[in-house]
Design a protein around this motif. Structure first.
Motif, PDB file in Angstrom:
ATOM      1  N   ASN A  43       4.341   6.248  -4.752  1.00  0.00           N
ATOM      2  CA  ASN A  43       4.601   6.426  -6.186  1.00  0.00           C
ATOM      3  C   ASN A  43       3.472   7.206  -6.853  1.00  0.00           C
ATOM      4  OD1 ASN A  43       7.127   4.774  -7.240  1.00  0.00           O
ATOM      5  ND2 ASN A  43       6.190   3.541  -5.643  1.00  0.00           N
ATOM      6  N   ALA A  44       2.227   6.891  -6.474  1.00  0.00           N
ATOM      7  CA  ALA A  44       1.066   7.535  -7.095  1.00  0.00           C
ATOM      8  C   ALA A  44       1.013   9.027  -6.788  1.00  0.00           C
ATOM      9  CB  ALA A  44      -0.226   6.861  -6.628  1.00  0.00           C
ATOM     10  N   ILE A  45       1.402   9.427  -5.579  1.00  0.00           N
ATOM     11  CA  ILE A  45       1.372  10.848  -5.203  1.00  0.00           C
ATOM     12  C   ILE A  45       2.295  11.665  -6.097  1.00  0.00           C
ATOM     13  CG2 ILE A  45       2.086  12.490  -3.410  1.00  0.00           C
ATOM     14  CD1 ILE A  45       0.983  10.457  -1.347  1.00  0.00           C
ATOM     15  N   ILE A  46       3.508  11.160  -6.320  1.00  0.00           N
ATOM     16  CA  ILE A  46       4.464  11.906  -7.149  1.00  0.00           C
ATOM     17  C   ILE A  46       4.021  11.923  -8.609  1.00  0.00           C
ATOM     18  CG2 ILE A  46       6.861  12.010  -7.966  1.00  0.00           C
ATOM     19  CD1 ILE A  46       7.712  11.003  -5.237  1.00  0.00           C
ATOM     20  N   VAL A  47       3.493  10.809  -9.103  1.00  0.00           N
ATOM     21  CA  VAL A  47       2.972  10.783 -10.482  1.00  0.00           C
ATOM     22  C   VAL A  47       1.823  11.776 -10.613  1.00  0.00           C
ATOM     23  CG1 VAL A  47       1.788   9.368 -12.209  1.00  0.00           C
ATOM     24  CG2 VAL A  47       3.694   8.404 -10.923  1.00  0.00           C
ATOM     25  N   TYR A  48       0.955  11.819  -9.615  1.00  0.00           N
ATOM     26  CA  TYR A  48      -0.176  12.759  -9.605  1.00  0.00           C
ATOM     27  C   TYR A  48       0.318  14.209  -9.672  1.00  0.00           C
ATOM     28  CZ  TYR A  48      -3.913  15.594  -7.515  1.00  0.00           C
ATOM     29  OH  TYR A  48      -4.845  16.584  -7.256  1.00  0.00           O
ATOM     30  N   LEU A  49       1.337  14.533  -8.882  1.00  0.00           N
ATOM     31  CA  LEU A  49       1.888  15.901  -8.894  1.00  0.00           C
ATOM     32  C   LEU A  49       2.474  16.254 -10.258  1.00  0.00           C
ATOM     33  CD1 LEU A  49       3.673  16.000  -5.404  1.00  0.00           C
ATOM     34  CD2 LEU A  49       1.538  17.137  -6.052  1.00  0.00           C
ATOM     35  N   ILE A  50       3.157  15.300 -10.870  1.00  0.00           N
ATOM     36  CA  ILE A  50       3.744  15.543 -12.193  1.00  0.00           C
ATOM     37  C   ILE A  50       2.657  15.765 -13.239  1.00  0.00           C
ATOM     38  CG2 ILE A  50       5.091  14.474 -14.070  1.00  0.00           C
ATOM     39  CD1 ILE A  50       6.778  13.111 -11.847  1.00  0.00           C
ATOM     40  N   VAL A  51       1.553  15.023 -13.130  1.00  0.00           N
ATOM     41  CA  VAL A  51       0.456  15.136 -14.100  1.00  0.00           C
ATOM     42  C   VAL A  51      -0.272  16.477 -13.973  1.00  0.00           C
ATOM     43  CG1 VAL A  51      -1.814  14.210 -14.743  1.00  0.00           C
ATOM     44  CG2 VAL A  51       0.102  12.652 -14.354  1.00  0.00           C
ATOM     45  N   ILE A  70       0.845  -1.205   0.000  1.00  0.00           N
ATOM     46  CA  ILE A  70       0.000   0.000   0.000  1.00  0.00           C
ATOM     47  C   ILE A  70       0.879   1.253   0.000  1.00  0.00           C
ATOM     48  CG2 ILE A  70      -1.663   1.368   1.354  1.00  0.00           C
ATOM     49  CD1 ILE A  70      -2.884  -1.043  -0.106  1.00  0.00           C
ATOM     50  N   PHE A  71       1.954   1.215   0.784  1.00  0.00           N
ATOM     51  CA  PHE A  71       2.865   2.369   0.839  1.00  0.00           C
ATOM     52  C   PHE A  71       3.545   2.584  -0.512  1.00  0.00           C
ATOM     53  CE2 PHE A  71       6.896   4.503   1.913  1.00  0.00           C
ATOM     54  CZ  PHE A  71       6.382   5.622   2.562  1.00  0.00           C
ATOM     55  N   ILE A  72       3.934   1.501  -1.181  1.00  0.00           N
ATOM     56  CA  ILE A  72       4.545   1.602  -2.516  1.00  0.00           C
ATOM     57  C   ILE A  72       3.578   2.270  -3.489  1.00  0.00           C
ATOM     58  CG2 ILE A  72       5.237   0.241  -4.554  1.00  0.00           C
ATOM     59  CD1 ILE A  72       6.492  -1.773  -2.572  1.00  0.00           C
ATOM     60  N   ILE A  73       2.332   1.804  -3.506  1.00  0.00           N
ATOM     61  CA  ILE A  73       1.330   2.360  -4.428  1.00  0.00           C
ATOM     62  C   ILE A  73       1.082   3.836  -4.124  1.00  0.00           C
ATOM     63  CG2 ILE A  73      -1.104   2.276  -5.111  1.00  0.00           C
ATOM     64  CD1 ILE A  73      -0.986  -0.767  -4.708  1.00  0.00           C
ATOM     65  N   CYS A  74       0.873   4.168  -2.844  1.00  0.00           N
ATOM     66  CA  CYS A  74       0.536   5.550  -2.459  1.00  0.00           C
ATOM     67  C   CYS A  74       1.694   6.513  -2.721  1.00  0.00           C
ATOM     68  CB  CYS A  74       0.130   5.605  -0.987  1.00  0.00           C
ATOM     69  SG  CYS A  74      -1.427   4.775  -0.645  1.00  0.00           S
TER      70      CYS A  74
END
Length: 308
Positions: A40-48, A34-38
């Motif tokens: 990684n997803a937060i940084i991808v979200y910020l980049i998007v 869950i920590f891996i998904i969250c």
């Protein structure tokens, strides 16, 4: 083998005392996943969502983080199922599919890091030509090749391995990697050579290219102004840290395969977990803390969450 459905099952024999610690294993690995998904997803979200991060370097970082999530998803859900199951087994076909995903996504990491190294080289060593060279088309081609080249090569290895007759049905591991070759009745010299070719194409040659590129960057930076040296250090250091970490884990995977029969079961399990545990967690931490623009947006995001 299940005769009723004509399905061959392989026992994953690398687990240690699952009956005794199954719920502890499950909670730890579920939390990590869950920590891996969250993270990684937060940084991808910020980049998007942020336009100032819509640059080639950040696009490659986003691709690398997405790759980390896919890499983890190829391994962790099966771990969680195994911890709650009486028998730790996997079907022959699913085992080869996991093998395919594990090495395809692992190879993609090296090729994505190669694309990032080239991007930094053009940015620092040829700044005037950067907008012309690093166009959207170029970025799209690099991303496509980073996933397609390893997939095509590893697919051939997985298909050849899947066709070979099995005489052993117990894998000395907790997921399907190159150890599946040891299940074959007769070892294949051709398959081993093909594996070495894949290793050269998706690991060794990209690694050489990255080292060569960063040496060029280092030489140019040393001859340039202090500002250029600072820019090179800020943007290249995170990539180098990720590369070193990935290279060490790749070496671990090879060591585990070569010394499999000589290592105690517990040591083998600990070493195997290193391969799938650190890298997906390491990437978002490094890029979140070391990339100045991403760090800024992370601080704003968490400050906003605190206020809410």
């Amino acid at each position: 083998m299940d005769d009723q459905f004509n399905v061959t099952y392989i026992t994953l024999g690398g687990h240690v005392e699952v009956d005794k610690y199954r719920y502890l294993y499950f909670v730890i690995m579920f939390t990590v996943y869950i920590f891996i998904i969250c993270s990684n997803a937060i940084i991808v979200y910020l980049i998007v969502i942020h336009r100032n991060l819509h640059e080639p370097m950040y696009i490659f970082i986003a691709a690398l983080l997405v790759n980390s999530v896919l890499y983890s998803t190829a391994i962790y859900p099966k771990f969680l199922i195994d911890f709650l199951s009486e028998k730790q087994i996997i079907s022959h076909s699913v085992c080869h599919f996991q093998f395919f995903l594990f090495y395809t996504l692992g190879g993609s990491e090296f090729l994505l890091l190669s694309a990032m190294a080239y991007d930094r080289y053009v940015s620092i060593c040829k700044p005037l030509q950067y907008p012309v060279i690093m166009r959207k088309t170029t970025i799209s081609i690099f991303l496509l090749l980073a996933w397609l080249v390893p997939a095509c090569q590893v697919a051939g290895s997985a298909a050849l391995s899947a066709r070979r007759k099995l005489c052993n049905f117990t894998l000395k591991g907790i997921f399907c990697n190159n150890s599946i070759y040891k299940l074959h009745c007769v070892s294949s010299r051709g398959l081993s050579i093909y594996g070495v070719i894949i290793l050269l194409n998706v690991v060794f040659f990209p690694l050489l290219f990255i080292v060569f590129t960063y040496i060029k960057i280092l030489v140019i930076s040393y001859r340039s102004s202090r500002e250029v040296r600072k820019k090179a250090a800020q943007t290249c250091l995170p990539h180098l840290l990720v590369l070193i970490n990935l290279s060490l884990l790749c070496t671990y995977d090879i060591i585990i395969l070569r010394l499999e029969s000589e290592l105690p079961k517990t040591i083998r399990l600990i070493m195997t977990l290193q391969v799938v545990l650190y890298h997906p967690l390491f990437n978002p931490i490094i890029y979140g803390l070391k990339m100045k623009e991403i760090t800024k947006h992370l601080c704003k995001l968490f400050c906003r969450v605190k206020i809410i």
